[in-house]
Design a protein around this motif. Sequence first.
Motif, PDB file in Angstrom:
ATOM      1  N   GLU A   1      28.606   3.457 -29.969  1.00 23.43           N
ATOM      2  CA  GLU A   1      28.865   2.065 -30.353  1.00 23.43           C
ATOM      3  C   GLU A   1      27.552   1.434 -30.806  1.00 23.43           C
ATOM      4  N   ALA A   2      27.588   0.798 -31.964  1.00 26.72           N
ATOM      5  CA  ALA A   2      26.383   0.155 -32.491  1.00 26.72           C
ATOM      6  C   ALA A   2      26.058  -1.092 -31.684  1.00 26.72           C
ATOM      7  N   LYS A   3      24.788  -1.309 -31.438  1.00 28.38           N
ATOM      8  CA  LYS A   3      24.371  -2.488 -30.674  1.00 28.38           C
ATOM      9  C   LYS A   3      24.725  -3.780 -31.408  1.00 28.38           C
ATOM     10  N   ASP A   4      24.723  -3.732 -32.738  1.00 24.70           N
ATOM     11  CA  ASP A   4      25.054  -4.934 -33.506  1.00 24.70           C
ATOM     12  C   ASP A   4      26.470  -5.413 -33.221  1.00 24.70           C
ATOM     13  N   ASP A   5      27.348  -4.495 -32.833  1.00 25.12           N
ATOM     14  CA  ASP A   5      28.734  -4.866 -32.543  1.00 25.12           C
ATOM     15  C   ASP A   5      28.919  -5.348 -31.107  1.00 25.12           C
ATOM     16  N   LEU A   6      27.894  -5.175 -30.282  1.00 28.10           N
ATOM     17  CA  LEU A   6      28.031  -5.493 -28.855  1.00 28.10           C
ATOM     18  C   LEU A   6      27.209  -6.697 -28.424  1.00 28.10           C
ATOM     19  N   GLY A   7      26.258  -7.084 -29.232  1.00 29.56           N
ATOM     20  CA  GLY A   7      25.392  -8.189 -28.830  1.00 29.56           C
ATOM     21  C   GLY A   7      24.042  -7.667 -28.391  1.00 29.56           C
ATOM     22  N   ASP A   8      22.989  -8.354 -28.801  1.00 30.57           N
ATOM     23  CA  ASP A   8      21.634  -7.884 -28.526  1.00 30.57           C
ATOM     24  C   ASP A   8      21.251  -7.994 -27.057  1.00 30.57           C
ATOM     25  N   SER A   9      21.944  -8.805 -26.293  1.00 35.51           N
ATOM     26  CA  SER A   9      21.514  -9.054 -24.913  1.00 35.51           C
ATOM     27  C   SER A   9      22.036  -8.014 -23.923  1.00 35.51           C
ATOM     28  N   LEU A  10      22.935  -7.121 -24.329  1.00 36.65           N
ATOM     29  CA  LEU A  10      23.537  -6.156 -23.420  1.00 36.65           C
ATOM     30  C   LEU A  10      22.511  -5.093 -23.031  1.00 36.65           C
ATOM     31  N   THR A  11      22.347  -4.903 -21.714  1.00 40.52           N
ATOM     32  CA  THR A  11      21.403  -3.904 -21.231  1.00 40.52           C
ATOM     33  C   THR A  11      22.109  -2.572 -20.992  1.00 40.52           C
ATOM     34  N   LEU A  12      21.305  -1.525 -20.793  1.00 42.78           N
ATOM     35  CA  LEU A  12      21.862  -0.200 -20.525  1.00 42.78           C
ATOM     36  C   LEU A  12      22.689  -0.211 -19.245  1.00 42.78           C
ATOM     37  N   GLU A  13      22.200  -0.846 -18.223  1.00 45.86           N
ATOM     38  CA  GLU A  13      22.928  -0.874 -16.950  1.00 45.86           C
ATOM     39  C   GLU A  13      24.242  -1.644 -17.088  1.00 45.86           C
ATOM     40  N   GLU A  14      24.216  -2.749 -17.829  1.00 45.44           N
ATOM     41  CA  GLU A  14      25.445  -3.513 -18.035  1.00 45.44           C
ATOM     42  C   GLU A  14      26.472  -2.693 -18.813  1.00 45.44           C
ATOM     43  N   TYR A  15      26.008  -1.951 -19.805  1.00 48.16           N
ATOM     44  CA  TYR A  15      26.928  -1.111 -20.572  1.00 48.16           C
ATOM     45  C   TYR A  15      27.508  -0.010 -19.679  1.00 48.16           C
ATOM     46  N   ALA A  16      26.673   0.563 -18.819  1.00 47.41           N
ATOM     47  CA  ALA A  16      27.148   1.605 -17.890  1.00 47.41           C
ATOM     48  C   ALA A  16      28.197   1.045 -16.935  1.00 47.41           C
ATOM     49  N   GLU A  17      28.023  -0.206 -16.511  1.00 50.09           N
ATOM     50  CA  GLU A  17      29.000  -0.832 -15.617  1.00 50.09           C
ATOM     51  C   GLU A  17      30.344  -1.024 -16.327  1.00 50.09           C
ATOM     52  N   ILE A  18      30.314  -1.336 -17.625  1.00 53.61           N
ATOM     53  CA  ILE A  18      31.558  -1.465 -18.399  1.00 53.61           C
ATOM     54  C   ILE A  18      32.279  -0.118 -18.452  1.00 53.61           C
ATOM     55  N   VAL A  19      31.523   0.930 -18.706  1.00 59.04           N
ATOM     56  CA  VAL A  19      32.105   2.277 -18.745  1.00 59.04           C
ATOM     57  C   VAL A  19      32.684   2.639 -17.388  1.00 59.04           C
ATOM     58  N   GLU A  20      31.971   2.307 -16.335  1.00 59.14           N
ATOM     59  CA  GLU A  20      32.446   2.591 -14.971  1.00 59.14           C
ATOM     60  C   GLU A  20      33.770   1.884 -14.700  1.00 59.14           C
ATOM     61  N   THR A  21      33.883   0.615 -15.129  1.00 59.00           N
ATOM     62  CA  THR A  21      35.117  -0.150 -14.915  1.00 59.00           C
ATOM     63  C   THR A  21      36.284   0.481 -15.667  1.00 59.00           C
ATOM     64  N   ASN A  22      36.037   0.942 -16.869  1.00 59.65           N
ATOM     65  CA  ASN A  22      37.102   1.594 -17.648  1.00 59.65           C
ATOM     66  C   ASN A  22      37.608   2.847 -16.940  1.00 59.65           C
ATOM     67  N   PHE A  23      36.708   3.624 -16.380  1.00 60.62           N
ATOM     68  CA  PHE A  23      37.099   4.812 -15.632  1.00 60.62           C
ATOM     69  C   PHE A  23      37.974   4.432 -14.442  1.00 60.62           C
ATOM     70  N   ASP A  24      37.532   3.427 -13.713  1.00 55.44           N
ATOM     71  CA  ASP A  24      38.247   3.017 -12.505  1.00 55.44           C
ATOM     72  C   ASP A  24      39.655   2.561 -12.829  1.00 55.44           C
ATOM     73  N   ASP A  25      39.849   1.972 -14.019  1.00 50.89           N
ATOM     74  CA  ASP A  25      41.168   1.488 -14.420  1.00 50.89           C
ATOM     75  C   ASP A  25      42.091   2.627 -14.882  1.00 50.89           C
ATOM     76  N   GLU A  26      41.516   3.652 -15.474  1.00 44.80           N
ATOM     77  CA  GLU A  26      42.329   4.687 -16.110  1.00 44.80           C
ATOM     78  C   GLU A  26      42.673   5.861 -15.195  1.00 44.80           C
ATOM     79  N   LEU A  27      41.863   6.104 -14.165  1.00 43.11           N
ATOM     80  CA  LEU A  27      42.099   7.247 -13.286  1.00 43.11           C
ATOM     81  C   LEU A  27      42.878   6.852 -12.042  1.00 43.11           C
ATOM     82  N   VAL A  28      43.612   7.808 -11.507  1.00 44.26           N
ATOM     83  CA  VAL A  28      44.320   7.616 -10.237  1.00 44.26           C
ATOM     84  C   VAL A  28      43.436   8.168  -9.127  1.00 44.26           C
ATOM     85  N   ASN A  29      43.312   7.376  -8.033  1.00 47.77           N
ATOM     86  CA  ASN A  29      42.480   7.774  -6.891  1.00 47.77           C
ATOM     87  C   ASN A  29      41.059   8.109  -7.330  1.00 47.77           C
ATOM     88  N   SER A  30      40.472   7.222  -8.143  1.00 42.93           N
ATOM     89  CA  SER A  30      39.148   7.486  -8.691  1.00 42.93           C
ATOM     90  C   SER A  30      38.063   7.314  -7.637  1.00 42.93           C
TER      91      SER A  30
END
Length: 366
Positions: A259-288
Amino acid sequence: MENHPSPQPVTAEAAPAAQPDSFAPIEPPNMAALSETYGSSTFFRRWGAHVIDHILLACFLLGMSSFAEQSGETWAVFLILALLIGIPCYYVLLEGLTGFTVGKLALQIKAVDADGRPPGLGKSFIRSLLRFVDTNPLLVGGLPAGISVLVTKRKQRLGDLAANTYVVKLKDLPHASKKSTARFTVIFSIAALLCLIFGMYGVVSLAKSTPKERVFTSKDKLVQLTATSGWSKDNSLHEEANLVISNRFADKYVLVISEAKDDLGDSLTLEEYAEIVETNFDDELVNSSIGKFRPAIVDHNPAIRFTVSGEVDDVDVTYIMTVIETPTHFHQVMAWTEARKFDSLEEELLDITSSFRESADTAGEL
């Protein structure tokens, strides 16, 4: 006048029995009738011959494949074509002209026509063509052939029924030439020995060879991964991913989503992006179950790595998730396999993840 006794008539009962002509030709028994006399022993002989033939063909294929791999692409193409033609001809020519394969000769059985002679190329071609159905190791092995031999009156597999051929014991063929059989035994023994030598060569070559690495690049030329032989592109696995590679035979997969940073906003940090990915996993998996974030460096870029476990379609799966920040993009590199295989495949999945590279042109943009 002297009376002489008159000669007594010779009756049919008193006539001497006719002597058999020792030079009369021995008529071969009717093959259909002969086959009906066989019990289950013919099944085991045919099964044993089938195993012997497949072992020899596997040895030949392994040796030739190793030779082709070391000889370059031109030789490889030539040898693959030769194998595609040669293996079917093993059955068509040998059985058609002699009635034997190496396995059949070893088990003293022979494929014959209704008169007890070798089937000929036409009938042998039909018999061999039906092998793709009743003795195909890629389908259900020799199960259809085995069932057919056991349940048919004349112990015929599907190929025999189609070609009107039979497999009989060699000792039941009175006209079989012992000289020819001895000659075939010598020739086939040499062929079998060569196949075994080819197989040993293939095993040794395989043991000595190191896995060749292959670089996979995304369609947009943005990212690439490096993996060993056995992996291939698998674009059907995830439509939104930039790059997907897999080895479905071993149930191991890796994909990259960028994902290009220009599409996400310049203020998003690596850790914040990782937390978004983590939340998506938690929503999609059963007994995650999600592990702790761990810092990493991939291609000189900062990254965060964590493991995720859960159920997908009632299958326990374990992921290695790596989120990478480059000057222009955030990249998700997701590697996974079944949970029961994870321990044995973890190192390989980590190596592929660490092989991630962003193209030089993209990396230079700011």
